[in-house]
Design a protein around this motif. Structure first.
Motif, short mmCIF file in Angstrom:
data_model
loop_
_atom_site.label_atom_id
_atom_site.label_comp_id
_atom_site.label_asym_id
_atom_site.label_seq_id
_atom_site.Cartn_x
_atom_site.Cartn_y
_atom_site.Cartn_z
N LEU A 369 7.95 -2.16 -34.47
CA LEU A 369 7.80 -3.64 -34.78
C LEU A 369 9.21 -4.16 -34.52
N ASP A 370 10.21 -3.70 -34.94
CA ASP A 370 11.51 -4.45 -34.76
C ASP A 370 11.87 -4.41 -32.98
N GLU A 371 11.48 -3.38 -32.45
CA GLU A 371 11.47 -3.39 -30.91
C GLU A 371 10.66 -4.23 -30.37
N ILE A 372 9.38 -4.31 -30.72
CA ILE A 372 8.40 -5.27 -30.13
C ILE A 372 9.06 -6.65 -30.20
N MET A 373 9.33 -6.81 -31.48
CA MET A 373 9.59 -8.31 -31.76
C MET A 373 10.92 -8.73 -31.20
N GLY A 374 11.90 -7.83 -31.18
CA GLY A 374 12.90 -8.28 -30.47
C GLY A 374 13.01 -8.55 -29.14
N GLY A 375 11.98 -7.89 -28.57
CA GLY A 375 11.88 -8.16 -26.77
C GLY A 375 11.04 -9.55 -26.82
N GLN A 376 10.84 -10.23 -27.81
CA GLN A 376 10.29 -11.39 -27.62
C GLN A 376 11.31 -12.64 -27.41
N LEU A 377 12.64 -12.41 -27.38
CA LEU A 377 13.42 -13.29 -27.30
C LEU A 377 13.20 -14.01 -25.80
N ASP A 378 13.25 -15.64 -25.77
CA ASP A 378 13.12 -16.20 -24.52
C ASP A 378 11.63 -16.24 -23.96
N LYS A 379 10.88 -15.51 -24.50
CA LYS A 379 9.61 -15.48 -24.02
C LYS A 379 8.68 -17.08 -24.39
N VAL A 380 7.84 -17.28 -23.64
CA VAL A 380 7.04 -18.49 -23.97
C VAL A 380 5.74 -18.43 -24.35
N HIS A 381 5.31 -18.85 -25.40
CA HIS A 381 3.90 -18.75 -25.92
C HIS A 381 3.24 -20.11 -26.11
N GLU A 382 1.92 -20.04 -26.02
CA GLU A 382 1.16 -21.40 -26.16
C GLU A 382 0.67 -21.16 -27.76
N VAL A 383 1.21 -22.04 -28.38
CA VAL A 383 0.98 -22.06 -29.85
C VAL A 383 0.25 -23.03 -30.43
N TYR A 384 -0.89 -22.69 -31.10
CA TYR A 384 -1.88 -23.60 -31.80
C TYR A 384 -1.28 -24.15 -33.09
N PHE A 385 -0.85 -25.23 -33.41
CA PHE A 385 -0.29 -25.39 -34.68
C PHE A 385 -1.07 -25.81 -35.78
N ASP A 386 -1.08 -25.33 -36.87
CA ASP A 386 -2.32 -25.55 -37.77
C ASP A 386 -1.70 -25.64 -39.25
N GLU A 387 -0.37 -25.69 -39.48
CA GLU A 387 0.02 -25.56 -40.81
C GLU A 387 1.50 -26.22 -40.98
N LEU A 388 1.64 -27.30 -41.88
CA LEU A 388 2.89 -27.60 -42.31
C LEU A 388 3.60 -26.93 -43.03
N LYS A 389 5.09 -26.69 -43.00
CA LYS A 389 5.68 -25.99 -44.05
C LYS A 389 6.78 -26.81 -44.59
N PRO A 390 7.52 -26.20 -45.51
CA PRO A 390 8.61 -27.03 -46.04
C PRO A 390 9.77 -26.83 -44.99
N TYR A 391 10.71 -28.00 -45.45
CA TYR A 391 12.09 -28.12 -44.71
C TYR A 391 11.87 -28.52 -43.11
N GLY A 392 10.76 -29.45 -43.18
CA GLY A 392 10.72 -29.90 -41.64
C GLY A 392 10.10 -29.05 -40.68
N LYS A 393 9.45 -27.88 -41.14
CA LYS A 393 8.99 -26.91 -40.01
C LYS A 393 7.69 -27.07 -39.85
N ILE A 394 6.91 -26.48 -38.89
CA ILE A 394 5.44 -26.35 -38.81
C ILE A 394 5.22 -25.05 -38.23
N ALA A 395 3.98 -24.61 -38.62
CA ALA A 395 3.75 -23.11 -38.03
C ALA A 395 2.44 -23.17 -37.49
N GLY A 396 2.35 -22.17 -36.42
CA GLY A 396 0.93 -21.69 -35.84
C GLY A 396 1.17 -20.51 -35.16
N ARG A 397 0.02 -20.17 -34.46
CA ARG A 397 -0.25 -18.97 -34.03
C ARG A 397 -0.02 -19.01 -32.30
#
Ligand code: SAH
Ligand code: F3S
Length: 434
Positions: A369-397
């Motif tokens: 998993l560390d190898e897979i996620m490490g390879g994600q740097l600089d990748k572009v994703h279409e993210v559907y935002f569906d949840e507000l998070k603390p500290y001014g963040k918003i999360a999506g998938r």
């Protein structure tokens, strides 16, 4: 208008339980007004929506009822719902008379009927609520979970679900479309289709007949205007025929994330589990997914320490892990369950051996998993935002199911936006909008 009553609800277990809890909230509100509370001592009604897939949560239930009983208002009612309710039925009230009612996983639509009946027990696993149009409640307006079938016919020898949720019945496709259409009208762009065995859809209906399979359902659902994304869980490897995988790969609304529950890499154990496929079949289906859809992420469930599992069997599981390199792994130590065949097998595996195997599996998966996620740097994703998070963040998938955080506020909620990954970690990605 009378003040709404307060409802405290604890939901354990799988996505179906999460959806059942939403259904219970909706049904209760059809008759009386209930507001959710997270403060147990304020609640007028306390619901515990239980899971019985493994032994631990069942053991915890009775101590939890004791604690809740001490903390609650004297007039507050306690209802035990879900799979453990189906499995233990009236025994729950015998062991814990402070429980007011017991409602099985297959009887959710009856909640408003029994909530005020002292010591009611509704746990009939033959009850067919597949055509019932539930009231509407969703905990997150941007996400919709919609059941497409109830129960499970598979009878895997380790699994208690067929005993608690009954035989498999598909929900009429028009009712599914109707539910999703309503969700889309109130803000959801994404739907999660739910069932214990989703790609067996259409094998049996309750009150009417329909000629449709899961591939047909996916095609029908994807015609819903305003719906941008379709996810589903859980499919079964046995029913992953080419037509289904081709639909998965080619339909732009279907998110490229698929759960392929392995359970074991040993064909000998798969047979003892009555899973209906071999290690080779499984690898073949994963290879087909990769060939048709290289960008898809694959997740899985694995059980270690199933009766009769030898070191060599476990090595075969490790081999599948190496070959497929799953993007997500849900791994469990085998837990013998009542009403299952495997609990009676005489070849139970020593708990310590199972623990060592579990940690070996998880350690290797973490490295992958560390190898897979490490390879994600600089990748572009279409993210559907569906949840507000603390500290001014918003999360999506992302389309392929990765959790992504960006700096942002509510104006991003319900939007699909391109994001560049600037930081990676094992469980999530940080990104910036582009
Ligand atoms: N229908 C779902 C399974 C529901 S149970 C599916 O096919 O994905 C969810 C997971 O719990 C199973 O896939 C299995 O990995 C695990 N599980 C089920 N029974 C178990 C048991 N007795 N001991 C340990 N894990 C179990
Ligand atoms: Fe359980 Fe197997 Fe059904 S894991 S839910 S019996 S597909």
């Amino acid at each position: 208008m009378p003040k709404p009553k307060k409802l405290f609800i604890e939901t354990l277990g799988c996505a179906m339980n999460v959806r059942d809890s939403e259904h219970m909230i909706a049904e209760l509100n059809r008759k009386e007004s209930y507001a959710l509370t997270e403060d147990l001592s304020q609640a007028d009604l306390i619901l515990i929506n239980t899971c019985s897939v493994r032994e631990k949560p069942v053991a915890k239930l009775f101590s939890e009822i004791g604690v809740f009983n001490k903390k609650k208002k004297p007039t507050a009612k306690i209802g035990v719902c879900g799979c453990t309710a189906s499995h233990l039925g009236k025994e729950i009230i015998k062991r814990a008379p402070s429980v007011d009612f017991v409602l099985g996983a297959r009887n959710v639509s009856k909640i408003a009927e029994i909530v005020h009946i002292k010591h009611a027990v509704e746990v009939d696993t033959d009850y067919d609520e597949s055509s019932y149009a539930f009231g509407v409640y969703r905990s997150n307006p941007f996400k919709a979970m919609v059941n497409i079938s109830i129960g499970c016919d598979k009878g895997c020898t380790f699994c208690i679900v067929p005993a608690t949720r009954g035989e498999e019945i598909s929900i009429p496709s028009d009712l599914i479309v109707q539910e999703i259409t309503k969700a889309v009208a109130t803000g959801a762009k994404e739907v999660m289709l739910l069932g214990q065995n989703v790609n067996n859809y259409g094998r049996r209906f309750g009150t009417h007949e329909e000629q449709i399979d899961f591939t047909g359902l996916l095609q029908k659902v994807s015609k819903i205007e305003g719906l941008a994304r379709i996810r589903f869980t859980s499919p079964h490897p046995l029913h992953m025929d080419d037509a289904f995988l081709e639909e998965f790969a080619s339909n732009p609304k279907i998110c490229k994330q698929i759960h392929v529950p392995l359970q074991s890499g040993s064909t000998k154990l798969l047979k003892a589990m009555k899973r209906g496929y071999t290690k080779e079949n499984f690898l073949n289906r994963c290879a087909k997914i990769r060939a048709l859809c290289p960008e898809a992420t694959i997740s899985t469930d694995i059980i270690v320490g199933f009766p009769g599992e030898s070191d060599a069997d476990f090595e075969e599981t490790m081999e599948v892990l190496e070959q497929v390199r799953f993007d997500q792994l849900f791994s469990f130590k085998y837990s013998p369950r009542p009403m299952t065949e495997a609990a009676l097998y005489e070849t139970q595996v020593d708990a310590e051996i199972a623990s060592v195997r579990l940690s070996c599996l998880q350690t290797r998966h973490t490295e992958i998993l560390d190898e897979i996620m490490g390879g994600q740097l600089d990748k572009v994703h279409e993210v559907y935002f569906d949840e507000l998070k603390p500290y001014g963040k918003i999360a999506g998938r992302s389309d392929d199911g990765k959790l992504v955080f960006v700096d942002g506020s509510e104006e991003l909620l319900g939007k699909i936006v391109p994001v560049r990954v600037v930081k990676t970690s094992r469980g999530a990605l940080d990104g910036t909008l582009i």
